[in-house]
Design an enzyme around this catalytic site. Sequence first.
Site, PDB file in Angstrom:
ATOM      1  N   LEU A 161     -37.767  24.320   4.687  1.00  0.00           N
ATOM      2  CA  LEU A 161     -37.979  22.984   4.150  1.00  0.00           C
ATOM      3  C   LEU A 161     -39.470  22.686   4.217  1.00  0.00           C
ATOM      4  O   LEU A 161     -40.165  23.175   5.108  1.00  0.00           O
ATOM      5  CB  LEU A 161     -37.212  21.928   4.963  1.00  0.00           C
ATOM      6  CG  LEU A 161     -35.682  22.016   5.001  1.00  0.00           C
ATOM      7  CD1 LEU A 161     -35.124  20.940   5.940  1.00  0.00           C
ATOM      8  CD2 LEU A 161     -35.080  21.870   3.617  1.00  0.00           C
ATOM      9  N   ASP A 162     -39.961  21.875   3.271  1.00  0.00           N
ATOM     10  CA  ASP A 162     -41.362  21.457   3.316  1.00  0.00           C
ATOM     11  C   ASP A 162     -41.663  20.747   4.635  1.00  0.00           C
ATOM     12  O   ASP A 162     -40.768  20.187   5.271  1.00  0.00           O
ATOM     13  CB  ASP A 162     -41.676  20.492   2.173  1.00  0.00           C
ATOM     14  CG  ASP A 162     -41.730  21.181   0.825  1.00  0.00           C
ATOM     15  OD1 ASP A 162     -41.944  22.401   0.781  1.00  0.00           O
ATOM     16  OD2 ASP A 162     -41.559  20.481  -0.196  1.00  0.00           O
ATOM     17  N   VAL A 163     -42.929  20.749   5.018  1.00  0.00           N
ATOM     18  CA  VAL A 163     -43.335  20.133   6.289  1.00  0.00           C
ATOM     19  C   VAL A 163     -42.900  18.671   6.361  1.00  0.00           C
ATOM     20  O   VAL A 163     -42.393  18.205   7.382  1.00  0.00           O
ATOM     21  CB  VAL A 163     -44.861  20.239   6.479  1.00  0.00           C
ATOM     22  CG1 VAL A 163     -45.299  19.486   7.731  1.00  0.00           C
ATOM     23  CG2 VAL A 163     -45.288  21.695   6.582  1.00  0.00           C
TER      24      VAL A 163
END
Length: 212
Positions: A53-55
């Site tokens: 998942l993106d940060v």
Amino acid sequence: MPRTVLKTPGLTVFPPHADPSGDCVLARLLLEEPWRAELDWPEGFTGGIAHRLDVSTSGAVWVANDPDELGRMREAFVSGVLRKTYRFVARRDVPWDANAIDRPIAHDRGHKRRMVVQRGPSTPHRGRWYPARTRLERVHGTLWSAVIETGVMHQIRVHAAFVGLALAGDTLYGGGPTPPDAPEGAAFLLHHVGLEGGGWRSDPVPLPAWAG
């Protein structure tokens, strides 16, 4: 059955490039279950973590308990049987309540971090076009649900922006400044609710206050 762990916004899934020993989902998982470090995981799936998942994105991260289970989970991802559900807050409102985007996505020719949607046969891009399908449905106000069966980098962010629903705070795709009530570590508001399909289902994780 696979394990589901909750990722908080601002936390990377795997160690940050600038600090290989830094805090991340993997480090916390191995601290809790050190036996995972002894298994022979494929490169890029250390600890049994099956996806990223993106940060800024919070929510469910799916984790295999052994390499064989991971292999079956990866097959499910590749085959497209998994439906991944997200919630996000858009910067602006639109006059419709649902949309389905079925347009390929590729890397932006002039911006290393951005992706682009194929608007036509001559849309500038870099590399190949990846098939991508996103279904959007309004929850209430500017809170939206997004369901994807493909998994292209930044898919929800770029498809939503393409139809006028840039995520609030997503400066890469025109979302403007971070909302003042965003939780610590979140530049934009995007939460992975979970995934299911083909006999698989992730365990539920708590929704953040903004996503209810």
